[in-house]
Design a protein around this motif. Structure first.
Motif, PDB file in Angstrom:
ATOM      1  N   THR A   1      38.939  31.907  34.228  1.00 33.88           N
ATOM      2  CA  THR A   1      38.035  30.779  34.228  1.00 33.88           C
ATOM      3  C   THR A   1      36.645  30.951  35.016  1.00 33.88           C
ATOM      4  OG1 THR A   1      38.877  29.850  36.244  1.00 33.88           O
ATOM      5  CG2 THR A   1      39.953  28.945  34.320  1.00 33.88           C
ATOM      6  N   ILE A   2      36.646  31.998  35.618  1.00 35.43           N
ATOM      7  CA  ILE A   2      35.341  32.380  36.470  1.00 35.43           C
ATOM      8  C   ILE A   2      34.634  33.557  35.919  1.00 35.43           C
ATOM      9  CG2 ILE A   2      35.835  30.876  38.580  1.00 35.43           C
ATOM     10  CD1 ILE A   2      36.250  33.664  39.968  1.00 35.43           C
ATOM     11  N   ASN A   3      35.276  34.086  34.732  1.00 39.59           N
ATOM     12  CA  ASN A   3      34.787  35.032  34.019  1.00 39.59           C
ATOM     13  C   ASN A   3      34.961  36.461  34.927  1.00 39.59           C
ATOM     14  OD1 ASN A   3      33.883  33.755  31.723  1.00 39.59           O
ATOM     15  ND2 ASN A   3      32.106  33.113  32.752  1.00 39.59           N
ATOM     16  N   VAL A   4      36.004  36.572  35.391  1.00 41.74           N
ATOM     17  CA  VAL A   4      36.379  37.612  36.138  1.00 41.74           C
ATOM     18  C   VAL A   4      37.846  38.228  35.387  1.00 41.74           C
ATOM     19  CG1 VAL A   4      37.442  38.748  38.476  1.00 41.74           C
ATOM     20  CG2 VAL A   4      35.409  36.828  38.247  1.00 41.74           C
ATOM     21  N   PHE A   5      37.745  39.835  34.999  1.00 44.11           N
ATOM     22  CA  PHE A   5      38.942  40.143  34.183  1.00 44.11           C
ATOM     23  C   PHE A   5      38.997  41.375  34.845  1.00 44.11           C
ATOM     24  CE2 PHE A   5      36.053  37.577  31.531  1.00 44.11           C
ATOM     25  CZ  PHE A   5      36.916  36.494  30.931  1.00 44.11           C
ATOM     26  N   PRO A   6      39.837  41.535  35.795  1.00 45.50           N
ATOM     27  CA  PRO A   6      40.225  42.722  36.431  1.00 45.50           C
ATOM     28  C   PRO A   6      41.111  43.672  35.575  1.00 45.50           C
ATOM     29  CG  PRO A   6      40.796  41.104  37.954  1.00 45.50           C
ATOM     30  CD  PRO A   6      40.410  40.563  36.668  1.00 45.50           C
ATOM     31  N   LYS A   7      40.945  44.958  35.746  1.00 47.11           N
ATOM     32  CA  LYS A   7      41.650  45.833  34.670  1.00 47.11           C
ATOM     33  C   LYS A   7      43.127  46.292  35.268  1.00 47.11           C
ATOM     34  CE  LYS A   7      37.410  47.442  32.360  1.00 47.11           C
ATOM     35  NZ  LYS A   7      37.299  46.337  31.544  1.00 47.11           N
ATOM     36  N   THR A   8      43.360  46.219  36.435  1.00 46.69           N
ATOM     37  CA  THR A   8      44.556  46.590  37.189  1.00 46.69           C
ATOM     38  C   THR A   8      45.290  45.665  37.887  1.00 46.69           C
ATOM     39  OG1 THR A   8      43.571  47.324  39.257  1.00 46.69           O
ATOM     40  CG2 THR A   8      43.288  48.826  37.604  1.00 46.69           C
ATOM     41  N   HIS A   9      46.416  45.847  38.115  1.00 44.93           N
ATOM     42  CA  HIS A   9      47.443  44.854  38.777  1.00 44.93           C
ATOM     43  C   HIS A   9      46.904  44.762  40.137  1.00 44.93           C
ATOM     44  CE1 HIS A   9      50.953  44.553  36.156  1.00 44.93           C
ATOM     45  NE2 HIS A   9      50.517  45.384  35.672  1.00 44.93           N
ATOM     46  N   GLU A  10      46.429  45.773  40.728  1.00 45.33           N
ATOM     47  CA  GLU A  10      45.778  45.696  42.304  1.00 45.33           C
ATOM     48  C   GLU A  10      44.573  45.148  42.284  1.00 45.33           C
ATOM     49  OE1 GLU A  10      45.621  45.832  46.007  1.00 45.33           O
ATOM     50  OE2 GLU A  10      47.516  46.892  44.805  1.00 45.33           O
ATOM     51  N   GLY A  11      43.729  45.072  40.899  1.00 46.40           N
ATOM     52  CA  GLY A  11      42.428  44.308  41.105  1.00 46.40           C
ATOM     53  C   GLY A  11      42.855  42.869  40.742  1.00 46.40           C
ATOM     54  N   VAL A  12      43.776  42.253  40.113  1.00 49.20           N
ATOM     55  CA  VAL A  12      44.337  40.990  40.121  1.00 49.20           C
ATOM     56  C   VAL A  12      44.596  40.695  41.375  1.00 49.20           C
ATOM     57  CG1 VAL A  12      45.815  39.333  38.852  1.00 49.20           C
ATOM     58  CG2 VAL A  12      44.847  41.328  37.440  1.00 49.20           C
ATOM     59  N   VAL A  13      45.355  41.109  42.097  1.00 46.59           N
ATOM     60  CA  VAL A  13      45.664  40.431  43.214  1.00 46.59           C
ATOM     61  C   VAL A  13      44.501  40.510  44.313  1.00 46.59           C
ATOM     62  CG1 VAL A  13      47.244  41.059  45.380  1.00 46.59           C
ATOM     63  CG2 VAL A  13      48.024  41.501  43.118  1.00 46.59           C
ATOM     64  N   SER A  14      43.627  41.547  44.465  1.00 39.53           N
ATOM     65  CA  SER A  14      42.709  41.501  45.274  1.00 39.53           C
ATOM     66  C   SER A  14      41.709  40.603  44.951  1.00 39.53           C
ATOM     67  CB  SER A  14      41.976  42.930  44.970  1.00 39.53           C
ATOM     68  OG  SER A  14      40.707  42.990  45.722  1.00 39.53           O
ATOM     69  N   GLU A  15      41.359  40.497  43.507  1.00 41.93           N
ATOM     70  CA  GLU A  15      40.317  39.426  43.240  1.00 41.93           C
ATOM     71  C   GLU A  15      40.556  38.015  43.288  1.00 41.93           C
ATOM     72  OE1 GLU A  15      36.923  39.711  42.121  1.00 41.93           O
ATOM     73  OE2 GLU A  15      37.218  41.817  42.859  1.00 41.93           O
ATOM     74  N   PHE A  16      41.704  37.753  43.112  1.00 44.83           N
ATOM     75  CA  PHE A  16      42.514  36.452  43.375  1.00 44.83           C
ATOM     76  C   PHE A  16      42.290  36.178  44.897  1.00 44.83           C
ATOM     77  CE2 PHE A  16      45.859  33.632  44.523  1.00 44.83           C
ATOM     78  CZ  PHE A  16      45.473  32.398  43.851  1.00 44.83           C
ATOM     79  N   GLY A  17      42.795  37.098  45.408  1.00 42.85           N
ATOM     80  CA  GLY A  17      42.552  36.902  47.017  1.00 42.85           C
ATOM     81  C   GLY A  17      41.265  36.557  47.427  1.00 42.85           C
ATOM     82  N   ARG A  18      40.252  37.377  46.906  1.00 40.47           N
ATOM     83  CA  ARG A  18      38.767  37.342  47.426  1.00 40.47           C
ATOM     84  C   ARG A  18      38.198  36.125  46.827  1.00 40.47           C
ATOM     85  NH1 ARG A  18      33.840  40.728  45.937  1.00 40.47           N
ATOM     86  NH2 ARG A  18      34.120  40.048  43.931  1.00 40.47           N
ATOM     87  N   ARG A  19      38.374  35.637  45.408  1.00 38.13           N
ATOM     88  CA  ARG A  19      37.690  34.711  44.841  1.00 38.13           C
ATOM     89  C   ARG A  19      38.559  33.122  45.210  1.00 38.13           C
ATOM     90  NH1 ARG A  19      33.567  36.854  41.525  1.00 38.13           N
ATOM     91  NH2 ARG A  19      33.745  39.159  41.473  1.00 38.13           N
ATOM     92  N   PHE A  20      39.719  33.050  45.448  1.00 39.03           N
ATOM     93  CA  PHE A  20      40.266  32.001  45.385  1.00 39.03           C
ATOM     94  C   PHE A  20      41.006  31.796  46.879  1.00 39.03           C
ATOM     95  CE2 PHE A  20      39.835  32.439  40.871  1.00 39.03           C
ATOM     96  CZ  PHE A  20      39.373  31.253  40.357  1.00 39.03           C
ATOM     97  N   VAL A  21      41.355  32.685  47.552  1.00 36.13           N
ATOM     98  CA  VAL A  21      42.210  32.413  48.814  1.00 36.13           C
ATOM     99  C   VAL A  21      41.095  32.461  49.865  1.00 36.13           C
ATOM    100  CG1 VAL A  21      43.728  33.308  50.411  1.00 36.13           C
ATOM    101  CG2 VAL A  21      44.314  33.351  47.786  1.00 36.13           C
ATOM    102  N   LEU A  22      40.435  33.362  50.079  1.00 39.24           N
ATOM    103  CA  LEU A  22      39.303  33.551  50.989  1.00 39.24           C
ATOM    104  C   LEU A  22      38.066  32.552  50.924  1.00 39.24           C
ATOM    105  CD1 LEU A  22      38.657  37.362  51.340  1.00 39.24           C
ATOM    106  CD2 LEU A  22      39.888  36.060  52.732  1.00 39.24           C
ATOM    107  N   THR A  23      38.161  31.862  49.714  1.00 42.36           N
ATOM    108  CA  THR A  23      37.167  30.513  49.780  1.00 42.36           C
ATOM    109  C   THR A  23      37.773  29.451  49.694  1.00 42.36           C
ATOM    110  OG1 THR A  23      37.588  30.796  47.395  1.00 42.36           O
ATOM    111  CG2 THR A  23      35.539  32.033  47.854  1.00 42.36           C
ATOM    112  N   GLY A  24      39.172  29.342  50.055  1.00 41.84           N
ATOM    113  CA  GLY A  24      39.789  28.116  50.518  1.00 41.84           C
ATOM    114  C   GLY A  24      40.224  27.494  49.260  1.00 41.84           C
ATOM    115  N   ILE A  25      40.079  27.736  48.114  1.00 42.93           N
ATOM    116  CA  ILE A  25      40.425  27.079  46.877  1.00 42.93           C
ATOM    117  C   ILE A  25      42.068  26.846  46.824  1.00 42.93           C
ATOM    118  CG2 ILE A  25      40.484  26.874  44.361  1.00 42.93           C
ATOM    119  CD1 ILE A  25      37.421  28.341  44.604  1.00 42.93           C
ATOM    120  N   PHE A  26      42.580  28.049  47.231  1.00 44.30           N
ATOM    121  CA  PHE A  26      44.133  28.146  47.038  1.00 44.30           C
ATOM    122  C   PHE A  26      44.401  28.568  48.604  1.00 44.30           C
ATOM    123  CE2 PHE A  26      43.525  28.840  42.602  1.00 44.30           C
ATOM    124  CZ  PHE A  26      44.381  27.513  41.997  1.00 44.30           C
ATOM    125  N   PRO A  27      45.803  28.264  49.070  1.00 42.78           N
ATOM    126  CA  PRO A  27      46.071  28.302  50.481  1.00 42.78           C
ATOM    127  C   PRO A  27      46.587  29.912  50.406  1.00 42.78           C
ATOM    128  CG  PRO A  27      47.885  27.214  49.314  1.00 42.78           C
ATOM    129  CD  PRO A  27      46.830  27.174  48.328  1.00 42.78           C
TER     130      PRO A  27
END
Length: 156
Positions: free
Chosen positions: A48-74
């Motif tokens: 939904t924010i045009n981020v498409f990681p290619k690896t499992h680690e990338g998905v976990v990392s980007e989710f944390g960086r873009r949605f957890v560290l920013t406070g959108i998700f706990p």
């Protein structure tokens, strides 16, 4: 169909299979499917924010960086995704590690919570494109602020 909706459909299907596997006592396979439900849900929200990681680690990392560290998700949601990934890797590849029913139930419960939270978020952003655009701008601003704080910290 949008990329986010396609990933959400996969997430929901994986979750359903995980529930059946747990009932059948197939705990290793249940947590694998539970993790993949979370993985596809995370890919859905990242798309939904045009981020498409290619690896499992990338998905976990980007989710944390873009949605957890920013406070959108706990933080707990980010932690459960990382924990499910680690559990899947442990039990999928180890011949000596065994998972018991209580741990499998916890991972499945966490996956249900994770997928439901992502589903609600994605549905909101898809029904209101202006809100999604605003969210993307806010994410970028928060990320820039976070990077500025890190740079100031390392300069001193």
């Amino acid at each position: 169909m949008s990329t986010a909706k396609a990933h959400l459909e996969k997430a929901i299907k994986r979750l359903s299979v995980a529930e059946k596997l747990l009932r059948d006592g197939e705990y290793e396979d249940a947590i694998s499917r539970a993790y993949y439900a979370m993985y596809h849900a995370a890919k859905a929200v990242l798309s939904t924010i045009n981020v498409f990681p290619k690896t499992h680690e990338g998905v976990v990392s980007e989710f944390g960086r873009r949605f957890v560290l920013t406070g959108i998700f706990p933080r707990e949601l980010g932690k459960t995704l990382a924990d499910a990934k680690a559990a899947r890797e442990t039990y999928e590849y180890s011949v000596t590690a065994t998972i018991e029913k209580p741990e499998a139930e916890t991972i499945l419960s966490n996956a249900q919570t994770f997928v439901n939270a992502i589903k609600k978020h994605v549905e909101k952003s898809e029904t209101d494109p202006a809100k999604a655009h605003t969210l993307l701008k806010e994410l970028r601003a928060k990320e820039e602020e976070r990077l500025e704080r890190l740079l100031r910290k390392y300069r001193t």
